[in-house]
Design a protein around this motif. Structure first.
Motif, short mmCIF file in Angstrom:
data_model
loop_
_atom_site.label_atom_id
_atom_site.label_comp_id
_atom_site.label_asym_id
_atom_site.label_seq_id
_atom_site.Cartn_x
_atom_site.Cartn_y
_atom_site.Cartn_z
N ASP A 1 0.85 -1.19 0.00
CA ASP A 1 0.00 0.00 0.00
C ASP A 1 0.89 1.25 0.00
O ASP A 1 2.09 1.16 0.28
N ARG B 1 -9.30 -8.13 9.28
CA ARG B 1 -10.17 -8.00 8.10
C ARG B 1 -9.32 -7.85 6.85
O ARG B 1 -8.10 -7.69 6.95
N GLY C 1 -5.97 6.61 4.22
CA GLY C 1 -6.37 5.20 4.27
C GLY C 1 -5.59 4.35 3.27
O GLY C 1 -5.64 3.12 3.31
N ASN D 1 -4.52 -6.58 11.35
CA ASN D 1 -5.91 -6.17 11.16
C ASN D 1 -6.75 -7.44 11.10
O ASN D 1 -6.28 -8.49 10.67
N1 GLY Z 1 -4.65 -0.40 3.73
C1 GLY Z 1 -4.47 -0.50 5.12
C2 GLY Z 1 -5.61 -1.06 5.85
O1 GLY Z 1 -6.57 -1.54 5.30
O2 GLY Z 1 -5.57 -1.03 7.08
#
Ligand code: GLY
Ligand code: AMP
Length: 423
Positions: free
Chosen positions: A211, A285, A225, A283
């Motif tokens: 990312d 998810r 984000g 995370n």
């Molecule tokens: N792209 C980072 C996230 O979904 O936390």
């Protein structure tokens, strides 16, 4: 099978497109969805944080699988309520979602299971946190313990900056999420995500993705984000990949050993340090926008994979992937990640999707009165392109992105630029 997806971003649009393409799905509902999900699924006005409303809707509409996209309903235990009602749910319950919902919990978990991560301390009062900072050296990282919409992390270049971040946290900037503060050693190196499907025992990895979190080119400016992403990641060596995968396996085994039944996606955010990969965060998810480059390359049936994970039995499932490359570029509203206006008409999506290999996922959009999509968020669209080389995918993504217009549109021109040399 009828399926209900919770969420409204580009991630959920990508999930809905893959689910709707499966012969195993009948009606796909999405709550609340956005201007793009409306053409692949049925948008429903349902509060995804209201577990009882979600369960009632699922029962009324014969839903056999609920897929929870964002972290907030996971941390709030919506997954537990769905499972208690006897409905299969893709996404962990509140106990598993603490891996994302509490940085202290996940750091202590990593400590218990020998998973490499930055050294840290966790503090419940400003005095204790400030005493810890006394005599330390910058850079140093200050994090609010709980969910803070991606804004709870300060990579402080000076101890004064770290002190200010600690004070802000305890002054209530992040509400309850800042009642505990984690202070970490600052690590250095490229970042990379590894997401895995898990049924609580087995681990089926996806390809690594990278990312771009900063707003401006050259990885400068405020955190967002995510402004663009690509997958796979050529700079990850086979050894580093094996190492990251072993940490994900160790994490899933650790969750099971602690009695946490984790079914869904576990997202490992890694830093590739000179001493090897270390975990930045977990995370609970799919990532956004990582999903928008991972799912388009998945050749397996997503309904089958998600249902099997939700049922606790990925035993018979193998993942098949497209060999190619995927690049996704985010088109954002003027002012994002600060304040921005909404309601700007969007044109050019159809010509963009006519570019070979391109899919346009909607993130912050809604359908205007005449059915024309209008902007409705900071990150508006994700233009994803597949290609047989990294350069081809990237060229297609930018070609398509340039065909789309809305007032105030901006994008980073350097998504994956550094990778061109090594792919
Ligand atoms: N792209 C980072 C996230 O979904 O936390
Ligand atoms: P997180 O929300 O934990 O992913 O943190 C957001 C970003 O802050 C990460 O993507 C990193 O760029 C940075 N970051 C977080 N923790 C550290 C750390 N210990 N060392 C260096 N950078 C970090």
């Amino acid at each position: 099978m009828n399926i209900l997806v919770l969420g409204s971003g580009g991630r959920e649009h990508a999930i809905v497109v893959s689910l709707a393409a499966s012969p195993l799905s009948s009606t796909v509902f999405v709550a609340p969805g956005n201007g793009g999900t409306a053409s692949a699924a049925r948008n429903v006005a349902l509060d995804m944080m209201d577990a009882q409303a979600v369960v009632a809707f699922a029962k009324e509409h014969g839903v056999g699988l609920v897929v929870i996209g964002p972290e907030a309903p996971l941390v709030a235990g919506v997954g537990d309520a769905v499972r208690e009602a006897g409905i299969a749910c893709f996404g962990p319950g509140a106990a598993g979602a603490r891996m994302e919902g509490s940085k202290r919990f996940s750091k202590e978990f990593m400590g218990r299971h020998g998973i490499p991560t930055a050294a840290f301390g966790a503090f419940d009062t400003a005095d204790a946190a400030l005493a810890f900072l006394d005599g330390r050296e910058a850079p140093i990282v200050v994090k609010a313990d709980g969910l803070a919409a991606g804004k709870g992390v300060t990579v402080a270049a000076t101890i004064d900056e770290a002190t200010a971040a600690v004070r802000e946290c305890f002054a209530g900037r992040f509400g309850k999420a800042g009642a505990t503060v984690v202070i970490e050693e600052c690590m250095a190196g490229p970042e990379c995500s590894l997401l895995v499907f898990t049924d609580g025992q087995r681990v089926l990895p996806m390809a690594p993705a990278q990312d771009h979190k900063r707003a401006h080119e050259g990885d400068t400016g405020p955190n967002t984000g995510g402004m663009g992403v690509y997958s796979p990641v050529p700079l990850v060596t086979a050894d580093e990949y094996a190492c990251m995968l072993s940490y994900m396996e160790r994490t899933v085994a650790g969750l099971a050993a602690e009695g946490i039944d984790y079914r869904g996606v576990l997202y490992g955010g890694f830093m590739l340090t000179p001493e090897g990969p270390k975990v930045l965060e977990f995370n609970a998810r799919f990532g956004d926008p990582e999903t928008q480059v991972l799912l388009p390359r998945l050749r397996s049936d997503l309904v089958e994979v998600m249902y099997a994970a939700a049922q606790g039995d990925l035993g018979g499932v193998e993942l098949a992937w497209d060999d190619g490359w995927a690049v996704s570029v985010v088109l954002a509203s003027a002012g994002y990640p600060g304040t921005y206006e909404k309601g700007k008409a969007i044109t050019g999506i159809a010509p963009a999707e006519a570019v070979l290999g391109v899919t346009v996922y909607h993130a912050g959009t809604r359908l205007g009165e005449d059915g024309v999509p209008v902007t409705d968020g900071g990150r508006v669209l994700n233009v994803t392109a597949l290609g047989s080389s990294f350069a081809e995918a990237r060229t297609r993504a930018y070609e398509a992105a340039d065909l789309i217009s809305f007032e105030g549109k901006w994008l980073r021109r350097d998504i994956g630029a550094r990778m061109l040399a090594v792919s």
